[in-house]
Enzyme design. Structure first.
Site, PDB file in Angstrom:
ATOM      1  N   ASP A 130      49.030 103.955 -39.124  1.00  0.00           N
ATOM      2  CA  ASP A 130      49.130 104.274 -37.688  1.00  0.00           C
ATOM      3  C   ASP A 130      48.095 103.492 -36.877  1.00  0.00           C
ATOM      4  O   ASP A 130      48.140 103.509 -35.642  1.00  0.00           O
ATOM      5  CB  ASP A 130      48.966 105.778 -37.437  1.00  0.00           C
ATOM      6  CG  ASP A 130      47.744 106.361 -38.127  1.00  0.00           C
ATOM      7  OD1 ASP A 130      47.682 106.295 -39.363  1.00  0.00           O
ATOM      8  OD2 ASP A 130      46.851 106.854 -37.420  1.00  0.00           O
ATOM      9  N   LYS A 176      42.281 106.875 -22.929  1.00  0.00           N
ATOM     10  CA  LYS A 176      41.955 107.605 -24.158  1.00  0.00           C
ATOM     11  C   LYS A 176      40.917 108.668 -23.823  1.00  0.00           C
ATOM     12  O   LYS A 176      39.863 108.344 -23.274  1.00  0.00           O
ATOM     13  CB  LYS A 176      41.351 106.636 -25.185  1.00  0.00           C
ATOM     14  CG  LYS A 176      42.263 106.344 -26.364  1.00  0.00           C
ATOM     15  CD  LYS A 176      41.647 105.320 -27.286  1.00  0.00           C
ATOM     16  CE  LYS A 176      41.084 105.942 -28.533  1.00  0.00           C
ATOM     17  NZ  LYS A 176      40.518 104.920 -29.442  1.00  0.00           N
ATOM     18  N   ARG A 223      52.995 100.399 -33.762  1.00  0.00           N
ATOM     19  CA  ARG A 223      52.267 100.372 -35.029  1.00  0.00           C
ATOM     20  C   ARG A 223      53.249 100.428 -36.180  1.00  0.00           C
ATOM     21  O   ARG A 223      54.411 100.825 -35.980  1.00  0.00           O
ATOM     22  CB  ARG A 223      51.386 101.626 -35.156  1.00  0.00           C
ATOM     23  CG  ARG A 223      50.577 101.970 -33.963  1.00  0.00           C
ATOM     24  CD  ARG A 223      50.618 103.469 -33.672  1.00  0.00           C
ATOM     25  NE  ARG A 223      50.025 103.730 -32.357  1.00  0.00           N
ATOM     26  CZ  ARG A 223      48.738 103.964 -32.150  1.00  0.00           C
ATOM     27  NH1 ARG A 223      47.927 104.045 -33.159  1.00  0.00           N
ATOM     28  NH2 ARG A 223      48.278 104.126 -30.936  1.00  0.00           N
ATOM     29  N   GLY A 277      47.343 111.928 -29.530  1.00  0.00           N
ATOM     30  CA  GLY A 277      46.851 113.282 -29.304  1.00  0.00           C
ATOM     31  C   GLY A 277      45.824 113.360 -28.196  1.00  0.00           C
ATOM     32  O   GLY A 277      45.469 114.449 -27.732  1.00  0.00           O
ATOM     33  N   ARG A 278      45.302 112.202 -27.806  1.00  0.00           N
ATOM     34  CA  ARG A 278      44.293 112.195 -26.732  1.00  0.00           C
ATOM     35  C   ARG A 278      44.446 110.958 -25.864  1.00  0.00           C
ATOM     36  O   ARG A 278      43.493 110.505 -25.248  1.00  0.00           O
ATOM     37  CB  ARG A 278      42.897 112.225 -27.337  1.00  0.00           C
ATOM     38  CG  ARG A 278      42.711 111.090 -28.320  1.00  0.00           C
ATOM     39  CD  ARG A 278      41.322 110.882 -28.763  1.00  0.00           C
ATOM     40  NE  ARG A 278      41.381 110.112 -30.009  1.00  0.00           N
ATOM     41  CZ  ARG A 278      40.352 109.646 -30.638  1.00  0.00           C
ATOM     42  NH1 ARG A 278      39.170 109.851 -30.173  1.00  0.00           N
ATOM     43  NH2 ARG A 278      40.496 108.965 -31.757  1.00  0.00           N
ATOM     44  N   ASP A 301      41.331 118.714 -28.736  1.00  0.00           N
ATOM     45  CA  ASP A 301      41.165 119.003 -27.307  1.00  0.00           C
ATOM     46  C   ASP A 301      41.609 117.850 -26.415  1.00  0.00           C
ATOM     47  O   ASP A 301      41.580 117.959 -25.194  1.00  0.00           O
ATOM     48  CB  ASP A 301      39.692 119.369 -27.010  1.00  0.00           C
ATOM     49  CG  ASP A 301      38.732 118.232 -27.350  1.00  0.00           C
ATOM     50  OD1 ASP A 301      39.203 117.160 -27.800  1.00  0.00           O
ATOM     51  OD2 ASP A 301      37.510 118.405 -27.168  1.00  0.00           O
TER      52      ASP A 301
END
Ligand code: AMP
Ligand code: MG
Length: 471
Positions: free
Chosen positions: A246, A107, A177, A86-87, A119
């Site tokens: 994860d 990251k 993972r 997500g980032r 965000d």
């Protein structure tokens, strides 16, 4: 940068293309030149402004094809079928002259299709924390992802308050993972699961291909690596803090430093993470949790082969496999040169002594070594007398035993209060403590008198009792 993109070549559904943000004013906070040399990326540092643009995502050299990876995962025991980076943005893979392949991942470089409400950003704190702690882990000899760069973005990141933004560059053997396998298993997508497993075998365990059932050999190797990894953590008093599937790497590296922490005072059930309210990921639970996570991988692989009995056997052997790794690490920490019945009990008694007396885990091992030939009253009580008898009965000279102990018992660990200090001062514009920590933790076993303060345990008023996920 001469990157390969083997993961990007896997079918659609494994990943999504991303565009890292072009940030306002990227500037280098840290560059790991030793690692850059290993990766053949050191010449990039000749142009520092361009270096900061590349490792914040603003500039895209040839070969860079940023993607976010799809995965699922069990978080605190509950299955979440859709997670993903997500980032984070995988720029591509370096293949070293020795033929080793490493992911280069940003990251905090902006939103991805897997960001949900987030965000996609990172603030300075978690970036510096991961930099310090992952490099320390490497220098302690424990498998881990590594830190190549930290870049300040010149932008604000909004959390409970406003912080300076930063981007971290993580280097990993891969970002596969347990949760990546669960992602396709949950969708009953056996074609993709097969592609993934074959990719993982080729990349990490090619020797499994010549086994009778490669999937079983693969699972056995993953389990062995997890046993070795968690034994390494337990031996240095490390608490990962968020051992979700994860965050469980197939390569056996420590992955994802959110609320991770090293213990000062020893406590079997120690928890730092603010979100781990029931102590699922407490220090002493890490071994059974690793086994639980492996069971989730086995369940996924069952969709590919009918090997339930083999998987169950490997899982039930896991505790013994772990014990053997752990004893191999703990014996030298206590100066035990050979294997004797009762060693496991002696180690357990030592830990109980540390807990009962609220002693510092790291410094107590170094302190014990100084007691080997002592004649004054015991510093570590009745335990010390028994221990002295055990090591005294060995043929090896005391000096040699002490040298062995000091070569495996670190004097310096990344202590929480020092990490906090490094972050606070960096937010105020001073990177001295951050840089000192990186220097001192590169040689954790060596006496470094000029940095003696970094070996010390926190004063009661300096103690950090809680850590937070790096979001
Ligand atoms: P982690 O705690 O790093 O394991 O993250 C758990 C999940 O939340 C992963 O899918 C992350 O990519 C995602 N995530 C964490 N922080 C953010 C963020 N600031 N923006 C978007 N996604 C995030
Ligand atoms: Mg994670």
């Amino acid at each position: 940068m001469n990157l390969d993109n083997s993961y990007a070549r896997l079918p659609e559904g494994f990943h999504a293309s991303v565009e890292p943000d072009v940030v306002a004013a990227p500037s280098m906070l840290a560059w790991n030149n030793d690692l850059a040399v290993e990766l053949g990326l050191d010449s990039l540092a000749e142009d520092e402004a361009e270096l900061a643009r590349i490792f914040s995502g603003a500039s895209r050299p040839a070969g860079v094809q940023p993607i976010a990876l799809a995965y699922a995962g069990h978080q605190f025991g509950h299955f979440v079928p859709q997670l993903g980076d997500g980032r984070a943005a995988l720029l591509g893979e370096v293949v070293t002259d020795a033929g080793k392949r490493y992911d280069i991942q940003l990251k905090g470089s902006g939103r991805t299709p897997y960001s949900r409400g987030g965000d996609g950003k990172s603030w300075l704190g978690p970036v510096l924390r991961e930099y310090i702690v992952s490099e320390a882990m490497h220098h302690l000899g424990i498998p881990t992802t590594r830190a190549l760069a930290a870049v300040a973005t010149g932008e604000a990141v909004y959390r409970e308050t406003v912080w300076p933004g930063a981007v971290f560059t993580r280097v990993a053997s891969s970002h596969l993972r347990v949760g990546t396998f669960e992602y396709f298993a949950a969708r009953r997508n056996t074609d993709a699961l097969k592609t993934l497993t074959e990719y993982a075998i080729d990349r990490h365990y090619p020797e499994a291909k010549s086994d009778e059932v490669p999937y079983v050999a693969f699972f056995r190797r993953v389990a062995e690596r997890q046993a070795e990894l968690v034994a390494g953590w337990m031996a240095v008093g490390f608490i990962h803090g968020v051992m979700n599937t994860d965050n469980t790497s197939i390569s056996g590296e420590t992955l994802d430093y959110g609320p991770a922490a090293y213990m000062d005072e020893f406590q079997f059930k120690k928890v730092f993470s603010s979100i781990d309210q029931h102590g699922r990921y407490a220090f002493a639970n890490q071994t059974p949790i690793a086994q639980w996570n492996l069971a989730r991988l086995a369940e996924s692989l069952l969709l590919l082969c009918d090997a339930r009995t083999d998987f169950e056997a490997i899982l039930s052997e896991f505790p013994a496999c772990y014990d053997s790794c752990y004893l191999d690490l703990m014996r030298p920490k206590l100066g035990l040169m050979d294997n004797k019945d009762g060693d496991a009990e002696l180690i357990g008694d030592w830990l109980k002594y540390l807990q009962d007396n609220a002693l510092d885990y790291t410094l107590s091992f170094r302190g014990l070594a100084t007691r080997i030939d002592a004649s004054d009253p015991a510093r570590f009580g009745e335990f010390e007398l028994r221990w002295r008898q055990r090591v005294g009965n060995q043929a090896t000279e005391s000096a040699e035993v002490v040298a062995l102990m000091n070569s495996v018992n670190p004097l310096f660990i990344p202590r929480n209060h020092r990490i906090e200090q490094a972050i606070q001062e960096a937010v105020a514009g001073d990177l001295t403590v951050f840089r000192d920590l990186n220097v001192v933790l590169a040689q954790p076993f060596a006496e470094q008198p000029e940095y003696a303060q970094y070996a010390e345990a926190p004063e009661p008023n300096e103690r950090v009792t809680q850590t937070f996920c790096g979001t």
